[in-house]
Design a protein around this motif. Structure first.
Motif, PDB file in Angstrom:
ATOM      1  N   THR A 143       0.840  -1.190   0.000  1.00 36.81           N
ATOM      2  CA  THR A 143       0.000   0.000   0.000  1.00 36.81           C
ATOM      3  C   THR A 143       0.877   1.243   0.000  1.00 36.81           C
ATOM      4  O   THR A 143       1.817   1.347   0.792  1.00 36.81           O
ATOM      5  CB  THR A 143      -0.917   0.022   1.237  1.00 36.81           C
ATOM      6  OG1 THR A 143      -1.677  -1.188   1.277  1.00 36.81           O
ATOM      7  CG2 THR A 143      -1.864   1.206   1.185  1.00 36.81           C
ATOM      8  N   TYR A 144       0.562   2.172  -0.906  1.00 31.89           N
ATOM      9  CA  TYR A 144       1.353   3.386  -1.057  1.00 31.89           C
ATOM     10  C   TYR A 144       0.455   4.617  -1.097  1.00 31.89           C
ATOM     11  O   TYR A 144      -0.731   4.538  -1.439  1.00 31.89           O
ATOM     12  CB  TYR A 144       2.127   3.371  -2.383  1.00 31.89           C
ATOM     13  CG  TYR A 144       3.154   2.295  -2.534  1.00 31.89           C
ATOM     14  CD1 TYR A 144       4.482   2.520  -2.179  1.00 31.89           C
ATOM     15  CD2 TYR A 144       2.831   1.050  -3.074  1.00 31.89           C
ATOM     16  CE1 TYR A 144       5.447   1.543  -2.348  1.00 31.89           C
ATOM     17  CE2 TYR A 144       3.792   0.062  -3.252  1.00 31.89           C
ATOM     18  CZ  TYR A 144       5.095   0.328  -2.887  1.00 31.89           C
ATOM     19  OH  TYR A 144       6.047  -0.644  -3.049  1.00 31.89           O
ATOM     20  N   TYR A 145       1.057   5.757  -0.782  1.00 29.79           N
ATOM     21  CA  TYR A 145       0.434   7.024  -1.122  1.00 29.79           C
ATOM     22  C   TYR A 145       0.536   7.212  -2.637  1.00 29.79           C
ATOM     23  O   TYR A 145       1.467   6.712  -3.275  1.00 29.79           O
ATOM     24  CB  TYR A 145       1.159   8.187  -0.435  1.00 29.79           C
ATOM     25  CG  TYR A 145       1.053   8.226   1.067  1.00 29.79           C
ATOM     26  CD1 TYR A 145      -0.075   8.751   1.696  1.00 29.79           C
ATOM     27  CD2 TYR A 145       2.096   7.759   1.859  1.00 29.79           C
ATOM     28  CE1 TYR A 145      -0.164   8.810   3.080  1.00 29.79           C
ATOM     29  CE2 TYR A 145       2.011   7.811   3.247  1.00 29.79           C
ATOM     30  CZ  TYR A 145       0.880   8.333   3.850  1.00 29.79           C
ATOM     31  OH  TYR A 145       0.795   8.385   5.215  1.00 29.79           O
ATOM     32  N   ALA A 146      -0.413   7.960  -3.195  1.00 30.67           N
ATOM     33  CA  ALA A 146      -0.323   8.289  -4.621  1.00 30.67           C
ATOM     34  C   ALA A 146       0.932   9.121  -4.862  1.00 30.67           C
ATOM     35  O   ALA A 146       1.266   9.997  -4.063  1.00 30.67           O
ATOM     36  CB  ALA A 146      -1.558   9.068  -5.072  1.00 30.67           C
ATOM     37  N   PRO A 147       1.673   8.836  -5.933  1.00 30.08           N
ATOM     38  CA  PRO A 147       2.891   9.613  -6.194  1.00 30.08           C
ATOM     39  C   PRO A 147       2.582  11.083  -6.466  1.00 30.08           C
ATOM     40  O   PRO A 147       1.607  11.414  -7.135  1.00 30.08           O
ATOM     41  CB  PRO A 147       3.493   8.937  -7.432  1.00 30.08           C
ATOM     42  CG  PRO A 147       2.360   8.198  -8.070  1.00 30.08           C
ATOM     43  CD  PRO A 147       1.438   7.817  -6.963  1.00 30.08           C
ATOM     44  N   THR A 148       3.415  11.944  -5.915  1.00 31.91           N
ATOM     45  CA  THR A 148       3.289  13.376  -6.158  1.00 31.91           C
ATOM     46  C   THR A 148       4.672  14.006  -6.101  1.00 31.91           C
ATOM     47  O   THR A 148       5.468  13.689  -5.213  1.00 31.91           O
ATOM     48  CB  THR A 148       2.376  14.071  -5.134  1.00 31.91           C
ATOM     49  OG1 THR A 148       2.511  15.490  -5.258  1.00 31.91           O
ATOM     50  CG2 THR A 148       2.732  13.671  -3.707  1.00 31.91           C
ATOM     51  N   ARG A 149       4.943  14.893  -7.024  1.00 29.47           N
ATOM     52  CA  ARG A 149       6.270  15.512  -7.082  1.00 29.47           C
ATOM     53  C   ARG A 149       6.455  16.593  -6.011  1.00 29.47           C
ATOM     54  O   ARG A 149       7.535  17.154  -5.878  1.00 29.47           O
ATOM     55  CB  ARG A 149       6.519  16.064  -8.476  1.00 29.47           C
ATOM     56  CG  ARG A 149       6.458  14.968  -9.526  1.00 29.47           C
ATOM     57  CD  ARG A 149       7.012  15.385 -10.850  1.00 29.47           C
ATOM     58  NE  ARG A 149       8.443  15.209 -10.914  1.00 29.47           N
ATOM     59  CZ  ARG A 149       9.137  15.201 -12.049  1.00 29.47           C
ATOM     60  NH1 ARG A 149       8.508  15.341 -13.195  1.00 29.47           N
ATOM     61  NH2 ARG A 149      10.435  15.047 -12.037  1.00 29.47           N
ATOM     62  N   ASP A 150       5.403  16.842  -5.232  1.00 33.58           N
ATOM     63  CA  ASP A 150       5.547  17.754  -4.101  1.00 33.58           C
ATOM     64  C   ASP A 150       6.544  17.201  -3.084  1.00 33.58           C
ATOM     65  O   ASP A 150       7.123  17.966  -2.300  1.00 33.58           O
ATOM     66  CB  ASP A 150       4.203  17.971  -3.403  1.00 33.58           C
ATOM     67  CG  ASP A 150       3.218  18.761  -4.256  1.00 33.58           C
ATOM     68  OD1 ASP A 150       3.677  19.444  -5.198  1.00 33.58           O
ATOM     69  OD2 ASP A 150       2.013  18.700  -3.971  1.00 33.58           O
ATOM     70  N   TYR A 151       6.722  15.881  -3.095  1.00 35.73           N
ATOM     71  CA  TYR A 151       7.637  15.241  -2.143  1.00 35.73           C
ATOM     72  C   TYR A 151       8.880  14.678  -2.838  1.00 35.73           C
ATOM     73  O   TYR A 151       9.542  13.792  -2.315  1.00 35.73           O
ATOM     74  CB  TYR A 151       6.902  14.161  -1.345  1.00 35.73           C
ATOM     75  CG  TYR A 151       5.886  14.778  -0.408  1.00 35.73           C
ATOM     76  CD1 TYR A 151       6.290  15.367   0.778  1.00 35.73           C
ATOM     77  CD2 TYR A 151       4.538  14.824  -0.748  1.00 35.73           C
ATOM     78  CE1 TYR A 151       5.378  15.973   1.633  1.00 35.73           C
ATOM     79  CE2 TYR A 151       3.613  15.432   0.094  1.00 35.73           C
ATOM     80  CZ  TYR A 151       4.041  16.003   1.275  1.00 35.73           C
ATOM     81  OH  TYR A 151       3.135  16.612   2.111  1.00 35.73           O
TER      82      TYR A 151
END
Length: 203
Positions: free
Chosen positions: A65-73
């Motif tokens: 299970t992962y968080y949705a990828p985001t380039r904010d991080y």
């Protein structure tokens, strides 16, 4: 003259359109690459020979299970190298200690605050990839309570910290593994809702 102005306006709009399109597809390509990496990891976890899961969990395993990828991080940090003469003893989850060299500090801004992480290299390793055990304010709630890990390679005075690739230690899946515990200086006072979440033993 009006025709000339019209051409200029159209040209500017086209340039803006290309920039927006390029930005969108760059983000989309990045997200797809992260998702492909995660799919590959899921396959590894299903493998009889390579999975860290005990057989009872591996047979029922579906996916992590992962968080949705985001380039904010995906954070560009300032890197300060450190060449420690002697390794430090990092406590392990099994109560033992293992030697790691401190290789540098990474400082970055996130959520209006400046944060610093210490980067390590396991004694005997010759890899350029540095090891970053850390905790944040999601641990024990949405992510593994013992902290997560991140790997990164310095590039001169900067280093890219991609928290979308933050991962759980193997002891999150199987307590028989000995895992380095994040040191006090790597306990972040901010939420990092990126990367791998807490392992669900029942999918």
């Amino acid at each position: 003259m009006k025709g000339f102005k019209y051409i200029i306006v159209v040209g500017v709009l086209l340039i803006v359109g290309y920039l927006v399109k390029d930005l969108f597809f760059n983000d989309e390509s990045y997200n797809q690459a992260v998702l492909k990496f995660r799919e590959s990891k899921d396959l590894t976890f299903r493998s009889v020979t390579r999975s860290p899961l005990p057989d009872s969990l591996r047979r029922a395993f579906n996916k992590l299970t992962y968080y949705a990828p985001t380039r904010d991080y995906e954070v560009s940090a300032d890197f300060t190298p450190i060449e420690s003469a002697e390794p430090v003893a990092i406590p392990m989850t099994t109560g033992t200690k293992e030697p790691y060299f401190v290789k540098g500090k990474a400082s970055f801004d996130l959520d209006g605050q400046t944060h610093t992480l210490t980067l390590f290299q396991k004694a005997g390793s010759v890899s350029d990839t540095l090891f970053i055990p850390f905790t944040d304010q999601t641990n024990g709630f949405e992510t593994y309570g013992g902290g997560r890990y991140l790997d990164a390679i310095p590039n001169g005075k900067t280093i890219l910290l991609d928290f979308n690739k933050a991962y759980n230690p193997f002891c999150a899946y199987n307590p028989e593994f000995a895992c380095p515990m994040p040191p006090a200086e790597n306990r972040l006072k901010v939420k990092i809702p990126a990367g791998e979440q807490e392992f669900a033993k029942r999918d």
